[in-house]
Design an enzyme around this catalytic site. Structure first.
Site, PDB file in Angstrom:
ATOM      1  N   GLY A 153     -11.220   7.805   6.661  1.00  0.00           N
ATOM      2  CA  GLY A 153     -12.628   8.763   7.050  1.00  0.00           C
ATOM      3  C   GLY A 153     -13.607   7.922   7.734  1.00  0.00           C
ATOM      4  O   GLY A 153     -14.774   8.417   7.881  1.00  0.00           O
TER       5      GLY A 153
ATOM      6  N   THR B 166      -8.788   3.343  12.458  1.00  0.00           N
ATOM      7  CA  THR B 166      -9.197   4.159  13.756  1.00  0.00           C
ATOM      8  C   THR B 166     -10.599   3.912  14.116  1.00  0.00           C
ATOM      9  O   THR B 166     -10.881   3.822  15.353  1.00  0.00           O
ATOM     10  CB  THR B 166      -9.125   5.830  13.376  1.00  0.00           C
ATOM     11  OG1 THR B 166      -7.575   6.027  12.984  1.00  0.00           O
ATOM     12  CG2 THR B 166      -9.212   6.530  14.554  1.00  0.00           C
TER      13      THR B 166
ATOM     14  N   LYS C  93       0.927  -1.129   0.058  1.00  0.00           N
ATOM     15  CA  LYS C  93       0.146  -0.139  -0.205  1.00  0.00           C
ATOM     16  C   LYS C  93       0.832   1.303   0.031  1.00  0.00           C
ATOM     17  O   LYS C  93       1.725   1.290   0.811  1.00  0.00           O
ATOM     18  CB  LYS C  93      -1.105   0.023   1.386  1.00  0.00           C
ATOM     19  CG  LYS C  93      -1.563   1.158   1.356  1.00  0.00           C
ATOM     20  CD  LYS C  93      -2.316   1.494   2.615  1.00  0.00           C
ATOM     21  CE  LYS C  93      -3.196   2.721   2.538  1.00  0.00           C
ATOM     22  NZ  LYS C  93      -3.663   3.386   3.863  1.00  0.00           N
TER      23      LYS C  93
ATOM     24  N   GLY D 282      -8.294   9.315  10.032  1.00  0.00           N
ATOM     25  CA  GLY D 282      -8.411   9.338  11.443  1.00  0.00           C
ATOM     26  C   GLY D 282      -9.552  10.319  11.747  1.00  0.00           C
ATOM     27  O   GLY D 282      -9.932  10.408  13.014  1.00  0.00           O
TER      28      GLY D 282
END
Length: 329
Positions: A260, A282, A172, A233
């Protein structure tokens, strides 16, 4: 045909790149299938099984491959860079209380891929616990990322080390512009994508929710496009559904919302837009009960995918009664 000699085809609804000139029999073998046990349709025409080895796949072909299963097949797997996964949820490995909690969340989420940051070994305490002690890389695919990199050179260097450490080529890529918004620097991201693709990496690329930028990344060698739904986050959910949908419609590689997501409904929205998957960290790690939230995210991704496949009803400006008015007392 792409510059690397590959072509893009659609197999059972999933976009993938394969070597130019590959036969249908070789394609089946590449997918782990036995050509003698499947039926193949190419561009809506059934290809006789006896000729699969002689028929070459061409750029843009739409291939359907079927076989017999007991009681009906509910498989809805997806493929990236020739690798097939059942779960469309990818989870991160940061911000958890400890590795044990992280491992429990991964199990509850059903994820088959986890993102991992590449960091220096703690030479002062070589016996300190390691992520691999809790999440087995032989069972869960590790996706090394370049979190914290702010230029192409550092991102490329990080992934070269990752490949040396674990042999990973599916990675990634994210190259950030600045620390306040953690928005991607698309110039540096594109530059890194081009270099990594030439070196044999298979980069899944974090990017802005811009259809033009997404297309350029795909042309540069990205094997998956990962537009942000909102700042990393933030938990704000998908802020621009229109551009995400445009990226999905224009891409020939998988599209996954990255960043998000705050709660289960955000993940469901991403899947209802037609995305191939969702990546989050998160939203699970900072939930009051990360294990329970991981389970919720698993169900949300599955639910959103089913809703997308079923095709939602059209939206209307006015009411339309569901009960017939004829014969009303």
């Amino acid at each position: 045909m792409h510059a690397d000699g590959t072509i893009t085809i659609t197999v059972n609804g999933e976009h993938r790149r394969v070597a130019g000139g590959i036969s249908l029999a070789d394609l089946a073998n590449e997918l782990g299938l036995v050509p003698e046990k499947v039926a193949v349709e190419r561009n809506l025409e059934v290809v006789p099984r006896s000729t699969l080895a002689q028929v070459a796949v061409e750029d843009g072909d739409e291939i359907e491959i079927v076989h017999f299963v007991g009681g009906g097949d509910h498989d809805d797997s997806w493929t990236v860079a020739g690798r097939t996964f059942n779960s469309r949820l990818i989870v991160g490995t940061g911000k958890y209380k400890d590795f044990a909690q992280n491992a429990a969340a991964v199990e509850a989420s059903g994820a088959e891929i986890v993102t991992v940051a590449v960091r220096r070994v703690n030479v002062s305490d070589p016996n300190a616990p390691m992520l691999t002690d809790f999440i087995d890389p032989k069972k869960i695919t590790y996706l090394p990322n370049t979190a914290g990199c702010f230029d192409a050179e550092s991102a490329i260097r990080t992934l070269r080390l990752a490949r040396e450490a674990g042999g990973w080529d599916l990675v990634k890529l994210e190259v950030l512009g600045e620390a306040k918004t953690l928005y991607p620097d698309m110039h540096e991201t594109l530059r890194a994508t081009e270099v990594l693709a030439k070196e044999g990496f298979l980069p899944m690329v974090y990017c802005v929710d811009d259809p033009i930028a997404a297309k350029r990344l795909e042309d540069a060698g990205a094997v998956a496009i990962m537009p942000l739904g909102a700042p990393i986050g933030s938990g704000l959910g998908i802020q621009n559904r229109v551009t995400i949908r445009l990226i999905v419609e224009g891409a020939k590689v998988p599209v996954l919302v990255d960043a998000g997501v705050g709660t289960a409904s955000d993940a469901a929205v991403a899947m209802e837009l037609g995305c191939d998957g969702v990546l989050m960290n998160t939203a699970i790690a900072e939930a009051k009960d990360p294990i329970l939230m991981a389970r919720a995210m698993k169900l949300a991704v599955e639910s959103g995918r089913l809703a997308y496949r079923s095709g939602r009803m059209g939206q209307r400006r006015y009411a339309d009664p569901s009960s017939p008015l004829a014969g009303l007392i």
